[in-house]
Design a protein around this motif. Structure first.
Motif, PDB file in Angstrom:
ATOM      1  N   ILE A 151       2.341  -4.923  -5.686  1.00 36.53           N
ATOM      2  CA  ILE A 151       2.171  -3.491  -5.908  1.00 36.53           C
ATOM      3  C   ILE A 151       3.323  -2.953  -6.741  1.00 36.53           C
ATOM      4  O   ILE A 151       3.125  -2.126  -7.631  1.00 36.53           O
ATOM      5  CB  ILE A 151       2.077  -2.757  -4.559  1.00 36.53           C
ATOM      6  CG1 ILE A 151       0.848  -3.214  -3.790  1.00 36.53           C
ATOM      7  CG2 ILE A 151       2.035  -1.243  -4.768  1.00 36.53           C
ATOM      8  CD1 ILE A 151       0.777  -2.706  -2.372  1.00 36.53           C
ATOM      9  N   SER A 152       4.529  -3.433  -6.472  1.00 39.73           N
ATOM     10  CA  SER A 152       5.702  -2.974  -7.219  1.00 39.73           C
ATOM     11  C   SER A 152       5.609  -3.365  -8.683  1.00 39.73           C
ATOM     12  O   SER A 152       6.059  -2.623  -9.565  1.00 39.73           O
ATOM     13  CB  SER A 152       6.973  -3.571  -6.606  1.00 39.73           C
ATOM     14  OG  SER A 152       7.152  -3.134  -5.286  1.00 39.73           O
ATOM     15  N   ASP A 153       5.006  -4.531  -8.984  1.00 41.39           N
ATOM     16  CA  ASP A 153       4.885  -4.984 -10.372  1.00 41.39           C
ATOM     17  C   ASP A 153       3.973  -4.076 -11.173  1.00 41.39           C
ATOM     18  O   ASP A 153       4.185  -3.873 -12.375  1.00 41.39           O
ATOM     19  CB  ASP A 153       4.349  -6.414 -10.414  1.00 41.39           C
ATOM     20  CG  ASP A 153       5.371  -7.434  -9.933  1.00 41.39           C
ATOM     21  OD1 ASP A 153       6.542  -7.051  -9.739  1.00 41.39           O
ATOM     22  OD2 ASP A 153       5.001  -8.611  -9.739  1.00 41.39           O
ATOM     23  N   THR A 154       2.944  -3.521 -10.516  1.00 40.48           N
ATOM     24  CA  THR A 154       2.006  -2.665 -11.242  1.00 40.48           C
ATOM     25  C   THR A 154       2.618  -1.312 -11.605  1.00 40.48           C
ATOM     26  O   THR A 154       2.046  -0.580 -12.400  1.00 40.48           O
ATOM     27  CB  THR A 154       0.732  -2.422 -10.405  1.00 40.48           C
ATOM     28  OG1 THR A 154       1.088  -1.748  -9.178  1.00 40.48           O
ATOM     29  CG2 THR A 154       0.048  -3.734 -10.062  1.00 40.48           C
ATOM     30  N   GLY A 155       3.760  -0.983 -11.014  1.00 39.71           N
ATOM     31  CA  GLY A 155       4.426   0.276 -11.337  1.00 39.71           C
ATOM     32  C   GLY A 155       5.780   0.063 -11.979  1.00 39.71           C
ATOM     33  O   GLY A 155       6.662   0.915 -11.848  1.00 39.71           O
ATOM     34  N   THR A 156       5.939  -1.076 -12.671  1.00 33.17           N
ATOM     35  CA  THR A 156       7.244  -1.428 -13.245  1.00 33.17           C
ATOM     36  C   THR A 156       7.373  -1.032 -14.711  1.00 33.17           C
ATOM     37  O   THR A 156       8.412  -0.545 -15.153  1.00 33.17           O
ATOM     38  CB  THR A 156       7.493  -2.943 -13.093  1.00 33.17           C
ATOM     39  OG1 THR A 156       7.577  -3.266 -11.699  1.00 33.17           O
ATOM     40  CG2 THR A 156       8.777  -3.365 -13.783  1.00 33.17           C
TER      41      THR A 156
END
Length: 232
Positions: free
Chosen positions: A44-49
């Protein structure tokens, strides 16, 4: 006849669920279309990086944090109103739950605005607040449901919340074990800045396991909120 979301403040947890889910879906679709992440179960964090999805992702999660704090506060006032003044144990537990809920909501702001590729330690702190403290909040609400049955909560509500609490606890343990295995099997790899993984490698299996567990952990908060729709 009134719909459930027209009764009191029941729209708050419903809006929180819908808005937060929409923020993750938007970030995922945008990141995949722009090839910033792999389409198969990314973090999930990668999709908002990466920009531009991280900009909207941050704004939407900030709104989710505000809705989360509002929902937590309404629940606090509800329990306070339904609890007799002589029940000091419940009042202390209720105040503790308010603190945990606010901290967990603030954790979403930290996760959204401090990307893991920029300040990994701060991002990790936000994740601990969101998931770890959030899991404690679920357990506290489960205890409150236990003490307040049957005059406020039915036994079925307590059983559902207890099951969600156990699910959350098992997912946290699984995520911790998977992360230890993953980092020990990837010496010298900057995991925080790695957004693409080669399928078939031994390290990618641990990555996919971590991604699935993280996603499951997030979605355990949503069923808990669904149990609150008829209460606010």
């Amino acid at each position: 006849m009134m719909w459930w979301f027209q009764q009191g403040l029941s729209f708050l947890p419903a809006l929180l669920v819908v808005w937060t889910t929409a923020s993750f879906i938007f970030a995922y679709v945008t990141a995949v279309l722009l090839r910033h992440v792999d389409p198969l179960v990314p973090y999930i964090s990668d999709t908002g990086t990466m920009a531009p999805e991280r900009c909207v992702f941050g704004i939407m999660l900030d709104v989710s944090a505000f809705l989360g704090m509002a929902t937590v506060y309404v629940r606090y006032k509800q329990v306070e109103a339904l609890t007799d003044n002589s029940e000091l144990r419940l009042h202390r537990l209720n105040r503790f739950g308010l603190l945990l809920g606010v901290l967990s909501s603030l954790g979403m702001c930290v996760v959204a605005n401090f990307q893991k590729t920029t300040l990994f330690s701060v991002h990790l702190l936000g994740a601990v607040l969101t998931f770890g403290v959030g899991a404690l909040y679920i357990l506290v609400q489960t205890l409150l449901s236990h003490y307040m049955q049957p005059h406020v909560h039915s036994r079925s509500v307590f059983v559902v919340r207890f099951a969600i609490g156990l699910w959350t606890l098992s997912s946290i343990i699984s995520m911790f074990v998977s992360s230890v295995i993953m980092y020990s099997s990837l010496p010298g790899v900057d995991v925080a800045h790695k957004l693409h993984w080669t399928p078939g490698l031994h390290s990618s299996h641990h990555q996919y396991r971590m991604r699935v567990v993280t996603g499951l952990l997030l979605h355990q908060f949503l069923p808990h909120l669904h149990t609150r729709l008829s209460e606010n």
